[in-house]
Motif scaffolding. Sequence first.
Motif, PDB file in Angstrom:
ATOM      1  N   GLU A  59     -85.158  58.190  12.658  1.00 35.77           N
ATOM      2  CA  GLU A  59     -84.610  57.555  13.844  1.00 35.77           C
ATOM      3  C   GLU A  59     -83.279  56.927  13.466  1.00 35.77           C
ATOM      4  OE1 GLU A  59     -84.641  56.956  17.718  1.00 35.77           O
ATOM      5  OE2 GLU A  59     -86.301  57.902  16.681  1.00 35.77           O
ATOM      6  N   GLU A  60     -82.274  57.092  14.323  1.00 35.43           N
ATOM      7  CA  GLU A  60     -80.979  56.500  14.043  1.00 35.43           C
ATOM      8  C   GLU A  60     -81.102  54.988  14.015  1.00 35.43           C
ATOM      9  OE1 GLU A  60     -77.734  57.806  16.426  1.00 35.43           O
ATOM     10  OE2 GLU A  60     -78.352  59.895  16.284  1.00 35.43           O
ATOM     11  N   ASN A  61     -80.435  54.386  13.065  1.00 34.95           N
ATOM     12  CA  ASN A  61     -80.487  52.945  12.910  1.00 34.95           C
ATOM     13  C   ASN A  61     -79.329  52.303  13.650  1.00 34.95           C
ATOM     14  OD1 ASN A  61     -81.037  50.372  12.096  1.00 34.95           O
ATOM     15  ND2 ASN A  61     -80.448  50.672   9.966  1.00 34.95           N
ATOM     16  N   ASN A  62     -79.616  51.455  14.591  1.00 35.76           N
ATOM     17  CA  ASN A  62     -78.607  50.725  15.324  1.00 35.76           C
ATOM     18  C   ASN A  62     -78.247  49.511  14.487  1.00 35.76           C
ATOM     19  OD1 ASN A  62     -77.164  49.063  17.029  1.00 35.76           O
ATOM     20  ND2 ASN A  62     -78.421  49.521  18.822  1.00 35.76           N
ATOM     21  N   SER A  63     -76.986  49.421  14.029  1.00 32.30           N
ATOM     22  CA  SER A  63     -76.596  48.340  13.131  1.00 32.30           C
ATOM     23  C   SER A  63     -76.735  46.965  13.786  1.00 32.30           C
ATOM     24  CB  SER A  63     -75.165  48.550  12.647  1.00 32.30           C
ATOM     25  OG  SER A  63     -74.279  48.564  13.759  1.00 32.30           O
ATOM     26  N   ASN A  64     -76.788  46.904  15.109  1.00 30.68           N
ATOM     27  CA  ASN A  64     -76.967  45.635  15.795  1.00 30.68           C
ATOM     28  C   ASN A  64     -78.432  45.223  15.880  1.00 30.68           C
ATOM     29  OD1 ASN A  64     -74.218  45.388  16.281  1.00 30.68           O
ATOM     30  ND2 ASN A  64     -74.351  46.570  18.173  1.00 30.68           N
ATOM     31  N   ASN A  65     -79.340  46.084  15.432  1.00 25.25           N
ATOM     32  CA  ASN A  65     -80.758  45.766  15.543  1.00 25.25           C
ATOM     33  C   ASN A  65     -81.425  45.952  14.186  1.00 25.25           C
ATOM     34  OD1 ASN A  65     -83.320  45.234  16.279  1.00 25.25           O
ATOM     35  ND2 ASN A  65     -83.494  46.847  17.800  1.00 25.25           N
ATOM     36  N   SER A  66     -81.486  44.899  13.416  1.00 32.30           N
ATOM     37  CA  SER A  66     -82.095  44.972  12.096  1.00 32.30           C
ATOM     38  C   SER A  66     -83.498  44.373  12.086  1.00 32.30           C
ATOM     39  CB  SER A  66     -81.206  44.260  11.070  1.00 32.30           C
ATOM     40  OG  SER A  66     -81.052  42.907  11.442  1.00 32.30           O
ATOM     41  N   SER A  67     -84.072  44.182  13.244  1.00 29.30           N
ATOM     42  CA  SER A  67     -85.400  43.596  13.351  1.00 29.30           C
ATOM     43  C   SER A  67     -86.430  44.432  12.589  1.00 29.30           C
ATOM     44  CB  SER A  67     -85.816  43.504  14.820  1.00 29.30           C
ATOM     45  OG  SER A  67     -87.144  43.029  14.917  1.00 29.30           O
ATOM     46  N   ARG A  68     -87.386  43.759  11.983  1.00 26.88           N
ATOM     47  CA  ARG A  68     -88.483  44.433  11.294  1.00 26.88           C
ATOM     48  C   ARG A  68     -89.758  44.349  12.138  1.00 26.88           C
ATOM     49  NH1 ARG A  68     -87.303  46.219   6.551  1.00 26.88           N
ATOM     50  NH2 ARG A  68     -89.438  46.314   5.803  1.00 26.88           N
ATOM     51  N   THR A  69     -89.603  43.999  13.410  1.00 28.60           N
ATOM     52  CA  THR A  69     -90.741  43.920  14.322  1.00 28.60           C
ATOM     53  C   THR A  69     -90.713  45.102  15.277  1.00 28.60           C
ATOM     54  OG1 THR A  69     -90.773  41.514  14.207  1.00 28.60           O
ATOM     55  CG2 THR A  69     -91.879  42.524  16.084  1.00 28.60           C
ATOM     56  N   LEU A  70     -91.814  45.857  15.276  1.00 25.70           N
ATOM     57  CA  LEU A  70     -91.973  46.966  16.207  1.00 25.70           C
ATOM     58  C   LEU A  70     -93.081  46.619  17.187  1.00 25.70           C
ATOM     59  CD1 LEU A  70     -91.842  50.134  13.916  1.00 25.70           C
ATOM     60  CD2 LEU A  70     -89.987  49.065  15.194  1.00 25.70           C
ATOM     61  N   THR A  71     -92.884  47.025  18.435  1.00 21.72           N
ATOM     62  CA  THR A  71     -93.900  46.856  19.457  1.00 21.72           C
ATOM     63  C   THR A  71     -94.227  48.224  20.016  1.00 21.72           C
ATOM     64  OG1 THR A  71     -93.016  44.683  20.021  1.00 21.72           O
ATOM     65  CG2 THR A  71     -94.504  45.707  21.621  1.00 21.72           C
ATOM     66  N   TYR A  72     -95.499  48.588  19.942  1.00 27.85           N
ATOM     67  CA  TYR A  72     -95.989  49.843  20.492  1.00 27.85           C
ATOM     68  C   TYR A  72     -96.711  49.511  21.799  1.00 27.85           C
ATOM     69  CZ  TYR A  72     -95.346  51.376  15.655  1.00 27.85           C
ATOM     70  OH  TYR A  72     -94.828  51.657  14.411  1.00 27.85           O
ATOM     71  N   GLU A  73     -96.366  50.233  22.866  1.00 33.19           N
ATOM     72  CA  GLU A  73     -97.019  50.024  24.155  1.00 33.19           C
ATOM     73  C   GLU A  73     -97.471  51.373  24.696  1.00 33.19           C
ATOM     74  OE1 GLU A  73     -94.529  46.096  25.596  1.00 33.19           O
ATOM     75  OE2 GLU A  73     -93.883  48.064  26.321  1.00 33.19           O
ATOM     76  N   ILE A  74     -98.718  51.422  25.134  1.00 33.93           N
ATOM     77  CA  ILE A  74     -99.278  52.652  25.688  1.00 33.93           C
ATOM     78  C   ILE A  74     -99.830  52.338  27.073  1.00 33.93           C
ATOM     79  CG2 ILE A  74    -100.979  54.491  25.417  1.00 33.93           C
ATOM     80  CD1 ILE A  74    -100.953  53.847  22.387  1.00 33.93           C
ATOM     81  N   SER A  75     -99.442  53.170  28.033  1.00 30.63           N
ATOM     82  CA  SER A  75     -99.954  53.046  29.392  1.00 30.63           C
ATOM     83  C   SER A  75    -100.377  54.434  29.859  1.00 30.63           C
ATOM     84  CB  SER A  75     -98.880  52.474  30.319  1.00 30.63           C
ATOM     85  OG  SER A  75     -97.750  53.336  30.328  1.00 30.63           O
ATOM     86  N   GLY A  76    -101.036  54.503  30.988  1.00 29.77           N
ATOM     87  CA  GLY A  76    -101.420  55.802  31.532  1.00 29.77           C
ATOM     88  C   GLY A  76    -102.786  55.772  32.182  1.00 29.77           C
ATOM     89  N   ASN A  77    -103.299  56.991  32.451  1.00 26.77           N
ATOM     90  CA  ASN A  77    -104.571  57.105  33.145  1.00 26.77           C
ATOM     91  C   ASN A  77    -105.613  57.908  32.365  1.00 26.77           C
ATOM     92  OD1 ASN A  77    -103.522  59.680  33.389  1.00 26.77           O
ATOM     93  ND2 ASN A  77    -103.765  59.820  35.599  1.00 26.77           N
TER      94      ASN A  77
END
Length: 127
Positions: A21-39
């Motif tokens: 994944e391309e690294n955005n130099s403005n976003n060095s956060s080490r926190t990822l949030t996974y969200e799943i929705s659906g039916n």
Amino acid sequence: MKNIILLCIALSCVLLSCKKEENNSNNSSRTLTYEISGNFTGTFFAAYTTATGGTTNEQITSLPWRKEITYTSNVTSAAIALVGNGGVAGQKVTLTVKRGNQLVGTPIDVTANSSGAFSETAPVVVF
């Protein structure tokens, strides 16, 4: 048995994934949030990288689902894979991945096949 086979396939996809994944130099956060929705109404699992770099499998029992993980400094990348079965053909789930407050890539839409199953891996996030 079918769950175990599907889970092994998903884990293989996570471990063999080479897309960076391309690294955005403005976003060095080490926190990822996974969200799943659906039916999707079948049984499904998320296999993901833990905060310390290991891998775990979690059964998702209801939607929406959310997992926030802050990775330790020794973890160089993180990934998530979804595997489901026992649903109805055409049922859907959507996976979004955020790094800090920014969306990583585009949301991933997954549709259950004619057997009511699916397997999908998100691109690896590199820190």
